[in-house]
Design a protein around this motif. Structure first.
Motif, PDB file in Angstrom:
ATOM      1  N   VAL A 107       3.108  -3.874  -9.589  1.00 26.38           N
ATOM      2  CA  VAL A 107       1.985  -3.935 -10.529  1.00 26.38           C
ATOM      3  C   VAL A 107       1.897  -2.582 -11.217  1.00 26.38           C
ATOM      4  O   VAL A 107       1.657  -1.568 -10.573  1.00 26.38           O
ATOM      5  CB  VAL A 107       0.668  -4.241  -9.796  1.00 26.38           C
ATOM      6  CG1 VAL A 107      -0.489  -4.268 -10.775  1.00 26.38           C
ATOM      7  CG2 VAL A 107       0.761  -5.553  -9.043  1.00 26.38           C
ATOM      8  N   PHE A 108       2.115  -2.589 -12.519  1.00 25.82           N
ATOM      9  CA  PHE A 108       2.108  -1.324 -13.255  1.00 25.82           C
ATOM     10  C   PHE A 108       0.692  -0.838 -13.494  1.00 25.82           C
ATOM     11  O   PHE A 108      -0.278  -1.559 -13.303  1.00 25.82           O
ATOM     12  CB  PHE A 108       2.801  -1.508 -14.602  1.00 25.82           C
ATOM     13  CG  PHE A 108       4.285  -1.396 -14.501  1.00 25.82           C
ATOM     14  CD1 PHE A 108       4.927  -0.234 -14.845  1.00 25.82           C
ATOM     15  CD2 PHE A 108       5.035  -2.458 -14.042  1.00 25.82           C
ATOM     16  CE1 PHE A 108       6.291  -0.125 -14.739  1.00 25.82           C
ATOM     17  CE2 PHE A 108       6.397  -2.361 -13.938  1.00 25.82           C
ATOM     18  CZ  PHE A 108       7.026  -1.187 -14.293  1.00 25.82           C
ATOM     19  N   GLN A 109       0.616   0.406 -13.959  1.00 33.14           N
ATOM     20  CA  GLN A 109      -0.680   0.941 -14.349  1.00 33.14           C
ATOM     21  C   GLN A 109      -1.227   0.115 -15.517  1.00 33.14           C
ATOM     22  O   GLN A 109      -0.469  -0.269 -16.401  1.00 33.14           O
ATOM     23  CB  GLN A 109      -0.488   2.394 -14.783  1.00 33.14           C
ATOM     24  CG  GLN A 109      -1.708   3.218 -14.645  1.00 33.14           C
ATOM     25  CD  GLN A 109      -1.389   4.700 -14.771  1.00 33.14           C
ATOM     26  OE1 GLN A 109      -0.234   5.083 -14.835  1.00 33.14           O
ATOM     27  NE2 GLN A 109      -2.385   5.519 -14.798  1.00 33.14           N
ATOM     28  N   TYR A 110      -2.499  -0.139 -15.530  1.00 34.37           N
ATOM     29  CA  TYR A 110      -3.122  -0.986 -16.546  1.00 34.37           C
ATOM     30  C   TYR A 110      -2.344  -2.291 -16.747  1.00 34.37           C
ATOM     31  O   TYR A 110      -1.870  -2.569 -17.845  1.00 34.37           O
ATOM     32  CB  TYR A 110      -3.273  -0.240 -17.871  1.00 34.37           C
ATOM     33  CG  TYR A 110      -4.234   0.912 -17.757  1.00 34.37           C
ATOM     34  CD1 TYR A 110      -5.599   0.681 -17.666  1.00 34.37           C
ATOM     35  CD2 TYR A 110      -3.783   2.213 -17.701  1.00 34.37           C
ATOM     36  CE1 TYR A 110      -6.488   1.733 -17.516  1.00 34.37           C
ATOM     37  CE2 TYR A 110      -4.663   3.272 -17.543  1.00 34.37           C
ATOM     38  CZ  TYR A 110      -6.012   3.020 -17.464  1.00 34.37           C
ATOM     39  OH  TYR A 110      -6.889   4.040 -17.316  1.00 34.37           O
ATOM     40  N   GLU A 188       7.383  -9.598  -0.437  1.00 37.20           N
ATOM     41  CA  GLU A 188       7.156  -9.005   0.882  1.00 37.20           C
ATOM     42  C   GLU A 188       6.586  -7.605   0.755  1.00 37.20           C
ATOM     43  O   GLU A 188       5.855  -7.141   1.612  1.00 37.20           O
ATOM     44  CB  GLU A 188       8.476  -8.944   1.648  1.00 37.20           C
ATOM     45  CG  GLU A 188       8.854 -10.280   2.229  1.00 37.20           C
ATOM     46  CD  GLU A 188      10.278 -10.265   2.731  1.00 37.20           C
ATOM     47  OE1 GLU A 188      10.594  -9.372   3.528  1.00 37.20           O
ATOM     48  OE2 GLU A 188      11.057 -11.134   2.301  1.00 37.20           O
ATOM     49  N   VAL A 189       7.003  -6.933  -0.325  1.00 40.37           N
ATOM     50  CA  VAL A 189       6.481  -5.593  -0.565  1.00 40.37           C
ATOM     51  C   VAL A 189       5.726  -5.641  -1.887  1.00 40.37           C
ATOM     52  O   VAL A 189       6.237  -6.166  -2.875  1.00 40.37           O
ATOM     53  CB  VAL A 189       7.623  -4.556  -0.682  1.00 40.37           C
ATOM     54  CG1 VAL A 189       7.065  -3.180  -0.949  1.00 40.37           C
ATOM     55  CG2 VAL A 189       8.472  -4.554   0.574  1.00 40.37           C
ATOM     56  N   LEU A 190       4.523  -5.115  -1.913  1.00 43.85           N
ATOM     57  CA  LEU A 190       3.773  -5.055  -3.165  1.00 43.85           C
ATOM     58  C   LEU A 190       3.519  -3.595  -3.493  1.00 43.85           C
ATOM     59  O   LEU A 190       2.988  -2.841  -2.679  1.00 43.85           O
ATOM     60  CB  LEU A 190       2.449  -5.809  -3.023  1.00 43.85           C
ATOM     61  CG  LEU A 190       1.588  -5.819  -4.283  1.00 43.85           C
ATOM     62  CD1 LEU A 190       2.254  -6.618  -5.384  1.00 43.85           C
ATOM     63  CD2 LEU A 190       0.207  -6.393  -4.009  1.00 43.85           C
ATOM     64  N   ILE A 191       3.940  -3.215  -4.711  1.00 43.32           N
ATOM     65  CA  ILE A 191       3.746  -1.838  -5.147  1.00 43.32           C
ATOM     66  C   ILE A 191       2.723  -1.838  -6.265  1.00 43.32           C
ATOM     67  O   ILE A 191       2.828  -2.647  -7.195  1.00 43.32           O
ATOM     68  CB  ILE A 191       5.068  -1.256  -5.674  1.00 43.32           C
ATOM     69  CG1 ILE A 191       6.146  -1.365  -4.600  1.00 43.32           C
ATOM     70  CG2 ILE A 191       4.895   0.176  -6.110  1.00 43.32           C
ATOM     71  CD1 ILE A 191       7.525  -1.161  -5.133  1.00 43.32           C
ATOM     72  N   LEU A 192       1.753  -0.959  -6.188  1.00 48.31           N
ATOM     73  CA  LEU A 192       0.753  -0.898  -7.254  1.00 48.31           C
ATOM     74  C   LEU A 192       0.643   0.534  -7.748  1.00 48.31           C
ATOM     75  O   LEU A 192       0.428   1.455  -6.962  1.00 48.31           O
ATOM     76  CB  LEU A 192      -0.612  -1.381  -6.757  1.00 48.31           C
ATOM     77  CG  LEU A 192      -0.644  -2.793  -6.173  1.00 48.31           C
ATOM     78  CD1 LEU A 192      -0.734  -2.722  -4.666  1.00 48.31           C
ATOM     79  CD2 LEU A 192      -1.785  -3.590  -6.740  1.00 48.31           C
ATOM     80  N   ASP A 193       0.795   0.715  -9.053  1.00 43.64           N
ATOM     81  CA  ASP A 193       0.696   2.047  -9.640  1.00 43.64           C
ATOM     82  C   ASP A 193      -0.728   2.245 -10.151  1.00 43.64           C
ATOM     83  O   ASP A 193      -1.125   1.643 -11.139  1.00 43.64           O
ATOM     84  CB  ASP A 193       1.704   2.191 -10.782  1.00 43.64           C
ATOM     85  CG  ASP A 193       1.924   3.644 -11.156  1.00 43.64           C
ATOM     86  OD1 ASP A 193       1.107   4.492 -10.744  1.00 43.64           O
ATOM     87  OD2 ASP A 193       2.898   3.931 -11.871  1.00 43.64           O
ATOM     88  N   GLU A 194      -1.468   3.077  -9.475  1.00 43.73           N
ATOM     89  CA  GLU A 194      -2.863   3.353  -9.809  1.00 43.73           C
ATOM     90  C   GLU A 194      -3.630   2.085 -10.143  1.00 43.73           C
ATOM     91  O   GLU A 194      -4.112   1.910 -11.262  1.00 43.73           O
ATOM     92  CB  GLU A 194      -2.931   4.324 -10.990  1.00 43.73           C
ATOM     93  CG  GLU A 194      -2.016   5.487 -10.741  1.00 43.73           C
ATOM     94  CD  GLU A 194      -2.508   6.783 -11.307  1.00 43.73           C
ATOM     95  OE1 GLU A 194      -3.642   6.837 -11.757  1.00 43.73           O
ATOM     96  OE2 GLU A 194      -1.729   7.740 -11.259  1.00 43.73           O
ATOM     97  N   PRO A 195      -3.757   1.196  -9.161  1.00 41.08           N
ATOM     98  CA  PRO A 195      -4.394  -0.091  -9.452  1.00 41.08           C
ATOM     99  C   PRO A 195      -5.862   0.044  -9.814  1.00 41.08           C
ATOM    100  O   PRO A 195      -6.398  -0.801 -10.512  1.00 41.08           O
ATOM    101  CB  PRO A 195      -4.224  -0.879  -8.148  1.00 41.08           C
ATOM    102  CG  PRO A 195      -4.058   0.147  -7.088  1.00 41.08           C
ATOM    103  CD  PRO A 195      -3.360   1.295  -7.737  1.00 41.08           C
ATOM    104  N   ALA A 196      -6.509   1.117  -9.371  1.00 48.42           N
ATOM    105  CA  ALA A 196      -7.952   1.209  -9.598  1.00 48.42           C
ATOM    106  C   ALA A 196      -8.293   2.057 -10.812  1.00 48.42           C
ATOM    107  O   ALA A 196      -9.467   2.284 -11.089  1.00 48.42           O
ATOM    108  CB  ALA A 196      -8.627   1.775  -8.353  1.00 48.42           C
TER     109      ALA A 196
END
Ligand SMILES: Nc1ncnc2c1ncn2[C@@H]1O[C@H](COP(=O)(O)OP(=O)(O)OP(=O)(O)O)[C@@H](O)[C@H]1O
Ligand SMILES: [Mg+2]
Lengths: 308, 269
Positions: A107-110, A188-196
């Motif tokens: 999940v990218f930023q914004y 299986e792996v979820l990556i989030l770039d500055e999700p908040a």
């Protein structure tokens, strides 16, 4: 899936006058099942690092290593890079990146700015259809079930939003839809770039709760990039501190924030609890907590109780 | 830093980099005039000499400069071939039907190639040593006299600089959106033409939306800063310095020399 990374270096625009070294010998292991935090100053290489994990950025140098040409120079050469995500070896040319991306969601930023379809349902189903094996298109029912599950997980009601245009939703809802669009394939792996980023405090809290929900049921491993130390202290099992493309520290929040001075000297913030612990220490009161608000409050109260 | 990566600006500090963009534009125009005024070998050699000096002063690697020539290589070879084959003249080396190779044809092609190469090298030198932003500033300043005939010079310059500023931003944005959709399994590389075009919709829609959003925001930001007032001052003032004077004198000398050669030596074919 275990993520093993050794001596990972990356330079943007290599060989041009605009070359910018973003990663410089990163060595890091993320175990399966972790809720892993990636922190660091702006420009320290966090986004660059996480984009390697699902092959959006590749190791340009590793490709050369397969030609055993320059044997003599091997002393001066950078040590061999290793990047393995589960059974995928990302330094190899033959990696099946589609299969990798199916299992490592990003999940990218914004992320709300990547929505494009006419309806929420179609947008969420985008990944599902892309990752379907050839000749095994998911049936309409399967799609519907997967989409409604994903939407429910991010706290949206299928019947309410599925047929709406994603552009008619509020900002927070859009972000949830975008996250649903990534988790719909159950990576299986979820990556989030500055999700908040850009959410209000309540929105942030809701989002973190949501991520914990996903961490339990949907994705074994979660990796979040964040600026917010409180967020890291509250949520992560471990965190790595990036500084100028290198790893400055990598430990559990408890250990990490017990080196508060070091973090401050790297120009980073520390969580509120760590600031309070420092201030109390100056006054001669030692508090040994894991820097979550709950634990801190308990320890302080216990102390007070002990004295009275 | 990103705003300059577009185009081919080569970021070093040199004599040429520090020259006033206006002079560099004038120099390019003057140089082109000189190239076409020169009708003999000595004139073109003088032009080439001046250009080699400029390249050396600019500290742009020669390889980079020659890369610009590679872009027009096909055009050069093609025109040269046509000219050699069709040019008629007195000293015929070889002839077949309407094709002939003559001494005049070969010389003519050689001049043509030399002119084209000089032209391309000189103009790419301008873009290597001048950021798009200062180039726009220079053009605006040079066009100022047109204000007398109510030509909207300033608006034109603004459009140019906004466009230049936004191209790299949108390229960045395209990259980001493309990566985001790739992470969701989008495939831009395989399939037939229709499938490939369709594959771009997930990029195009967010990109357009973001372009409009940015345009909106920019408009608001300009309004908020009262853009549209009568007179605007510049953040970066252009200054004429001794470097520019030297450049100007060199250009004047070159054109004079070429004209003198034209008169006293004449056409060499
Ligand atoms: N597309 C790019 N082209 C050139 N350089 C880049 C690019 N993306 C990042 N960089 C450079 O690489 C370095 C690391 O960038 P990165 O985006 O990984 O930082 P970050 O830690 O994610 O920062 P932030 O917290 O601001 O998101 C920076 O110095 C940046 O200037
Ligand atoms: Mg980042």
């Amino acid at each position: 899936m275990r993520i093993v990374c050794e001596n990972l270096s990356y330079t943007y625009n290599e060989g041009s006058p605009f070359a910018a070294k973003a990663l410089d010998g990163v060595t890091l292991t993320i175990e399966e099942g972790e809720f892993f935090g990636v922190i660091g100053h702006t420009g320290s290489g966090k986004s660059t690092f996480v984009q390697h994990l699902n092959g959006l950025l590749r190791l340009p140098t590793s490709l050369k290593k397969y030609k055993p040409k320059k044997r003599k120079k091997s002393e001066n050469e950078a040590p061999m890079s290793v990047l393995r995500v589960g059974e995928f070896d990302l330094t190899s040319k033959n990696t099946d990146f589609r299969a990798l991306r199916k299992r490592v969601g990003m999940v990218f930023q914004y992320p709300e700015y990547q929505l494009f379809a006419e309806t929420v349902e179609k947008d969420v189903a985008f990944g599902l259809e892309n990752f379907a094996e050839k000749g095994q298109k998911p049936t309409e029912e399967e799609v519907k079930r997967a989409v409604s599950d994903a939407l429910a997980t991010v706290g949206l009601d299928y019947n309410e939003v599925a047929s709406k245009s994603p552009f008619d939703l509020s900002g927070g809802q859009k972000r949830r839809v975008a996250i649903a669009g990534v988790i719909v394939t159950k990576p299986e792996v979820l990556i989030l770039d500055e999700p908040a980023a850009g959410l209000d405090p309540l929105g942030k809290q809701e989002l973190m709760e949501l991520l914990h929900k996903i961490h339990g049921d949907w994705c074994k491993t979660v990796v979040i990039v964040s600026h917010d130390m409180d967020e890291i202290a509250e949520n992560c099992t471990r965190a790595a501190v990036f500084s100028e493309g290198k790893i400055a520290m990598c430990a559990s929040p408890k250990e990490l924030f017990s080196h508060a001075e070091e973090l401050l000297s790297l120009g980073l913030d520390i969580p509120l609890t760590a600031k309070l612990v420092l201030a109390l220490k100056e006054r001669g009161i030692e508090i040994d907590c894991d820097y979550t608000v709950e634990d801190f409050v308990q320890k302080v109260l216990a102390r007070k109780g002990g004295r009275a | 830093m990103k705003e300059v990566t577009f185009g081919q600006y080569y970021p070093v500090d040199s004599f040429i980099h520090r020259m006033d963009p206006r002079l560099k534009i004038v120099f390019l125009i003057g140089f082109i005039v000189a190239i076409f005024l020169a009708d003999n070998f000595y004139g073109l050699a003088a032009c080439a000499g001046v250009l080699i000096l400029a390249v050396a002063l600019s500290r742009v690697p020669v390889g980079k400069v020659l890369r610009a020539v590679r872009g027009i290589l096909f055009l050069v070879i093609f025109t040269a071939a046509i000219n050699i084959l069709f040019h008629t003249g007195e000293h015929v080396y070889w002839q077949w039907s309407i094709f002939s190779v003559t001494r005049e044809g070969i010389l003519f092609s050689a001049y043509l190639i030399l002119r084209l190469v000089l032209l391309v090298v000189c103009s790419s030198l301008l873009t290597y040593t001048t950021t798009p932003v200062s180039l726009t500033d220079g053009i605006e300043s040079l066009l100022t006299p047109l204000k007398w005939i109510r030509f909207p010079v300033h608006a034109l310059a603004l459009i140019m600089s906004i466009a230049l500023r936004f191209i790299p931003i949108l390229m960045d944005e395209t990259d980001r959106i493309k990566n985001a959709q790739k992470a969701r399994g989008a495939d831009f590389e395989s399939g037939g033409p229709i499938k490939r075009i369709k594959a771009f919709i997930p990029i195009l829609v967010p990109l357009l939306l973001s372009a409009f959003r940015r345009a909106d925001e920019l408009g608001d930001a300009m309004d908020a800063r009262c853009y549209g007032g009568k007179t605007r001052t510049k953040y970066k003032k252009l200054h004429f310095t001794w470097r520019d004077l030297l450049g100007f004198l060199l250009l004047a000398a070159l054109i004079t020399g070429v004209v003198l050669l034209r008169i006293y030596v004449g056409e060499m074919l």
